[in-house]
Design a protein around this motif. Sequence first.
Motif, mmCIF file in Angstrom:
data_model
loop_
_atom_site.group_PDB
_atom_site.id
_atom_site.type_symbol
_atom_site.label_atom_id
_atom_site.label_comp_id
_atom_site.label_asym_id
_atom_site.label_seq_id
_atom_site.Cartn_x
_atom_site.Cartn_y
_atom_site.Cartn_z
ATOM 1 N N MET A 1 87.985 64.918 16.735
ATOM 2 C CA MET A 1 86.817 65.703 16.342
ATOM 3 C C MET A 1 87.219 66.898 15.493
ATOM 4 N N THR A 2 88.320 67.533 15.838
ATOM 5 C CA THR A 2 88.795 68.672 15.064
ATOM 6 C C THR A 2 89.124 68.255 13.642
ATOM 7 N N HIS A 3 89.822 67.137 13.517
ATOM 8 C CA HIS A 3 90.197 66.682 12.190
ATOM 9 C C HIS A 3 89.016 66.139 11.413
ATOM 10 N N ALA A 4 88.083 65.519 12.067
ATOM 11 C CA ALA A 4 86.891 65.044 11.382
ATOM 12 C C ALA A 4 86.071 66.226 10.884
ATOM 13 N N ALA A 5 85.964 67.272 11.689
ATOM 14 C CA ALA A 5 85.196 68.445 11.293
ATOM 15 C C ALA A 5 85.865 69.213 10.173
ATOM 16 N N SER A 6 87.188 69.225 10.151
ATOM 17 C CA SER A 6 87.889 69.991 9.120
ATOM 18 C C SER A 6 88.194 69.162 7.888
ATOM 19 N N ALA A 7 87.796 67.900 7.872
ATOM 20 C CA ALA A 7 88.153 67.012 6.763
ATOM 21 C C ALA A 7 87.621 67.523 5.438
ATOM 22 N N VAL A 8 86.386 68.005 5.404
ATOM 23 C CA VAL A 8 85.833 68.495 4.154
ATOM 24 C C VAL A 8 86.592 69.733 3.694
ATOM 25 N N ALA A 9 86.984 70.573 4.636
ATOM 26 C CA ALA A 9 87.684 71.803 4.297
ATOM 27 C C ALA A 9 89.027 71.525 3.646
ATOM 28 N N ASP A 10 89.647 70.390 3.954
ATOM 29 C CA ASP A 10 90.950 70.119 3.363
ATOM 30 C C ASP A 10 90.888 69.057 2.267
ATOM 31 N N ASP A 11 89.731 68.861 1.671
ATOM 32 C CA ASP A 11 89.534 67.942 0.553
ATOM 33 C C ASP A 11 89.735 66.479 0.913
ATOM 34 N N ALA A 12 89.631 66.147 2.172
ATOM 35 C CA ALA A 12 89.693 64.747 2.570
ATOM 36 C C ALA A 12 88.417 64.050 2.109
ATOM 37 N N SER A 13 88.480 62.738 1.993
ATOM 38 C CA SER A 13 87.319 61.984 1.536
ATOM 39 C C SER A 13 86.260 61.895 2.632
ATOM 40 N N ALA A 14 85.039 61.630 2.221
ATOM 41 C CA ALA A 14 83.952 61.439 3.174
ATOM 42 C C ALA A 14 84.213 60.208 4.031
ATOM 43 N N GLY A 15 84.857 59.209 3.457
ATOM 44 C CA GLY A 15 85.198 58.008 4.210
ATOM 45 C C GLY A 15 86.129 58.313 5.370
ATOM 46 N N PHE A 16 87.032 59.249 5.160
ATOM 47 C CA PHE A 16 87.947 59.640 6.233
ATOM 48 C C PHE A 16 87.175 60.287 7.375
ATOM 49 N N THR A 17 86.256 61.153 7.040
ATOM 50 C CA THR A 17 85.452 61.820 8.055
ATOM 51 C C THR A 17 84.677 60.792 8.879
ATOM 52 N N ARG A 18 84.067 59.832 8.197
ATOM 53 C CA ARG A 18 83.321 58.782 8.908
ATOM 54 C C ARG A 18 84.257 57.936 9.765
ATOM 55 N N CYS A 19 85.386 57.576 9.211
ATOM 56 C CA CYS A 19 86.345 56.730 9.923
ATOM 57 C C CYS A 19 86.834 57.410 11.197
ATOM 58 N N MET A 20 87.184 58.678 11.097
ATOM 59 C CA MET A 20 87.674 59.394 12.274
ATOM 60 C C MET A 20 86.583 59.539 13.326
ATOM 61 N N GLY A 21 85.361 59.733 12.887
ATOM 62 C CA GLY A 21 84.258 59.804 13.842
ATOM 63 C C GLY A 21 84.060 58.479 14.561
ATOM 64 N N ALA A 22 84.176 57.395 13.811
ATOM 65 C CA ALA A 22 84.007 56.058 14.394
ATOM 66 C C ALA A 22 85.190 55.682 15.288
ATOM 67 N N ALA A 23 86.351 56.267 15.064
ATOM 68 C CA ALA A 23 87.538 55.945 15.872
ATOM 69 C C ALA A 23 87.369 56.370 17.323
ATOM 70 N N GLU A 24 86.534 57.376 17.561
ATOM 71 C CA GLU A 24 86.226 57.848 18.914
ATOM 72 C C GLU A 24 87.461 58.091 19.773
ATOM 73 N N GLY A 25 88.518 58.612 19.143
ATOM 74 C CA GLY A 25 89.705 58.973 19.898
ATOM 75 C C GLY A 25 90.649 57.829 20.213
ATOM 76 N N VAL A 26 90.368 56.636 19.694
ATOM 77 C CA VAL A 26 91.247 55.491 19.929
ATOM 78 C C VAL A 26 92.446 55.631 18.981
ATOM 79 N N THR A 27 93.615 55.739 19.559
ATOM 80 C CA THR A 27 94.822 56.071 18.801
ATOM 81 C C THR A 27 95.050 55.154 17.615
ATOM 82 N N VAL A 28 95.047 53.865 17.825
ATOM 83 C CA VAL A 28 95.342 52.942 16.728
ATOM 84 C C VAL A 28 94.294 53.056 15.625
ATOM 85 N N ASP A 29 93.037 53.260 15.984
ATOM 86 C CA ASP A 29 91.985 53.420 14.986
ATOM 87 C C ASP A 29 92.161 54.725 14.210
ATOM 88 N N MET A 30 92.535 55.777 14.923
ATOM 89 C CA MET A 30 92.778 57.056 14.253
ATOM 90 C C MET A 30 93.934 56.929 13.266
#
Length: 137
Positions: free
Chosen positions: A18-47
């Motif tokens: 959640m921390t990395h998904a929330a800060s993704a825009v602040a560090d110029d990460a793509s919107a796809g990354f933000t969505r992907c991390m949110g969908a990963a729901e803390g599952v290590t391999v998905d993250m």
Amino acid sequence: MSNPFRTVFPFVLLAFAMTHAASAVADDASAGFTRCMGAAEGVTVDMINCIDAETSLQDARLNSEYRRTLAAITTRQQARLRTAQRLWVQYRDANCAFLADPDGGTLATVMSVDCRRQMTTERASELARLRDQTRVP
């Protein structure tokens, strides 16, 4: 008696995601990354898969920004940037490898791969800012 690590660890991973998904825009990460991390729901391999995919995108962005910046600066500055970039790559790789502590468990792996993503993203942004601020005489 239950193991407190097993109880707390999923929450630590979720907080990390959640921390990395929330800060993704602040560090110029793509919107796809933000969505992907949110969908990963803390599952290590998905993250890790999300982070790896974003790192590939940011690495391509870094290479593009590096080439564009080289083209926008003087020959003397080009030599200095090449040296700085080689050293930066060595530092990034060593720094992020250090975080992959074999005794650190799964979270250390996530932190290590995310270190590479973050540092690559930040360097690409830094090179873009440098190019925008630099004027070739």
